[in-house]
Design an enzyme around this catalytic site. Structure first.
Site, PDB file in Angstrom:
ATOM      1  N   LYS A 230      -6.692  -2.000  -0.008  1.00 49.70           N
ATOM      2  CA  LYS A 230      -5.821  -2.226  -1.099  1.00 49.70           C
ATOM      3  C   LYS A 230      -6.387  -2.912  -2.339  1.00 49.70           C
ATOM      4  O   LYS A 230      -5.856  -3.212  -3.267  1.00 49.70           O
ATOM      5  CB  LYS A 230      -4.847  -3.308  -0.375  1.00 49.70           C
TER       6      LYS A 230
ATOM      7  N   SER B 179      -8.155   2.549   7.052  1.00 44.42           N
ATOM      8  CA  SER B 179      -7.627   1.653   5.845  1.00 44.42           C
ATOM      9  C   SER B 179      -7.595   0.491   6.092  1.00 44.42           C
ATOM     10  O   SER B 179      -7.572  -0.342   4.947  1.00 44.42           O
ATOM     11  CB  SER B 179      -6.279   2.267   5.508  1.00 44.42           C
TER      12      SER B 179
HETATM   13  C1  LIG Z   1      -3.912  -0.973   6.594  1.00 47.06           C
HETATM   14  C2  LIG Z   1      -3.077  -0.299   5.748  1.00 47.06           C
HETATM   15  N1  LIG Z   1      -3.211   1.215   5.804  1.00 47.06           N
HETATM   16  C3  LIG Z   1      -2.346   1.723   4.929  1.00 47.06           C
HETATM   17  C4  LIG Z   1      -1.412   1.175   4.258  1.00 47.06           C
HETATM   18  C5  LIG Z   1      -0.381   2.232   3.520  1.00 47.06           C
HETATM   19  O1  LIG Z   1      -0.702   2.188   2.092  1.00 47.06           O
HETATM   20  P1  LIG Z   1       0.354   2.840   0.959  1.00 47.06           P
HETATM   21  O2  LIG Z   1       1.373   1.847   1.097  1.00 47.06           O
HETATM   22  O3  LIG Z   1      -0.368   2.903  -0.180  1.00 47.06           O
HETATM   23  O4  LIG Z   1       0.681   4.132   1.743  1.00 47.06           O
HETATM   24  C6  LIG Z   1      -1.112  -0.044   4.300  1.00 47.06           C
HETATM   25  C7  LIG Z   1      -0.205  -0.591   3.325  1.00 47.06           C
HETATM   26  O5  LIG Z   1       0.041  -1.879   3.292  1.00 47.06           O
HETATM   27  C8  LIG Z   1      -2.020  -1.082   4.847  1.00 47.06           C
HETATM   28  O6  LIG Z   1      -1.938  -2.357   4.987  1.00 47.06           O
END
Ligand SMILES: Cc1ncc(COP(=O)(O)O)c(C=O)c1O
Length: 306
Positions: free
Chosen positions: A46, A292
């Site tokens: 993020k 992520s």
């Molecule tokens: C660890 C993690 N992965 C993925 C996402 C999803 O991201 P997006 O809202 O851009 O799809 C988030 C959203 O908060 C997140 O915290």
């Protein structure tokens, strides 16, 4: 529609704020590679979108930024705001992960706990922005945020060489929209697959029906970062055009993926960040899974490993 040029500009803007994260090999010999965004500044991807959007807001004269988030985007905005000398206010859900609330606080942002769902938080954040003359930074549905997230796609292209399929967790869709734009613009034959919990299937249903579908607030999933009730209008327009497939995974597959990472790869990843791996483990060879984020309460990780 964001373009490759937007992502390349974002990359120059966030250099020095976001890290280039490693692409790890799965040492257990599955043939999988793992883009380690849980090792990123603030523990999630993020920071990329936040660094781009907050830097542009600061250039345009903002002194105070307001956002709404399940936690990771809020932490990233708070971190970048402090870095650039701006004030930050972050609206978080009442059931936010304790470690995420603490992380936002430790970056010096003001915290407002409000409601549970994304639309509730959005309304509250916009009301605060209007009242206090601050600039609202959306968590996913904005070109500056998507372009920042797309810098992750550029790094995968440079690090990975031949790639079959890239798996990306999907919440509101900012990460996959940016990543898909970068990967598809390169003209290589790579498949882009979004992974969602079956208990939070808003993007899956929208993708199937070809229009925005809203679901009830998905309390049941462990993946607290993916509990959006509807994709963004801007993110979904990109997803429809540039993403090949959205896959659903079960809660048991998410738990298995978190365990797999701890046991086989020696990495602690939060459930939202492991949803991509949950999907990739079905056909691992030649795949890249984007891990992520890594901001889980340790009690949860311990219970998943027990
Ligand atoms: C660890 C993690 N992965 C993925 C996402 C999803 O991201 P997006 O809202 O851009 O799809 C988030 C959203 O908060 C997140 O915290």
């Amino acid at each position: 529609m964001i373009t490759l040029a937007d992502i390349e500009a974002a990359r120059r803007r966030i250099e020095g704020i976001a890290m280039h994260t490693p692409l790890l090999e799965d040492p257990s010999g599955s043939g999988l590679r793992l883009k380690a965004e849980h090792l990123q500044v603030t523990g999630s991807f993020k920071i990329r979108g936040a660094a781009n959007a907050v830097s542009l807001a600061a250039e345009a004269g903002a002194r105070h930024v307001v956002t709404d988030s399940s936690g990771n985007h809020g932490q990233a905005v708070a971190w970048v705001a402090r870095h650039l000398g701006l004030k930050a206010t972050v609206v978080l859900p009442e059931n936010a992960v304790a470690r995420k609330v603490e992380a936002v606080r430790s970056c010096g942002a003001a915290i407002v706990l409000s409601g549970m769902t994304t639309p509730e938080r959005y309304a509250r954040a916009n009301e605060i922005a209007q009242r206090e003359g601050a600039v609202y930074i959306p968590p996913f549905n904005h070109p500056h945020v998507m372009a920042g997230q797309g810098t992750l796609g550029l790094e995968i292209l440079e690090q990975a060489g031949e790639v079959g399929t890239v798996y990306v967790p999907v919440g509101g869709g900012g990460l996959i929209a940016g990543t898909a734009t970068a990967l598809k613009a390169a003209g290589r034959p790579v498949r882009l697959v979004g992974a969602e919990p079956e208990l939070a299937a808003d993007t899956y249903l929208s993708f199937q029906r070809g229009e925005l579908v809203a679901i009830d607030y998905p309390t049941g999933t462990l993946a607290d970062g993916l509990r959006s009730t509807q994709p963004g209008a801007l993110t979904f327009a990109v997803i429809r055009e540039r993403v090949d497939e959205i896959m659903l995974v079960t809660e048991e597959e998410i738990r298995q993926a978190v365990r797999y990472l701890a046991v086989n790869v020696k990495q602690v990843v939060e459930p939202s960040g492991a949803v991509s791996l949950a999907a990739a483990l079905r056909v691992p060879r030649g795949a890249v899974a984007v891990l992520s984020g890594g901001n889980a309460d340790l009690g949860l990780i311990a219970s998943l490993l027990r």
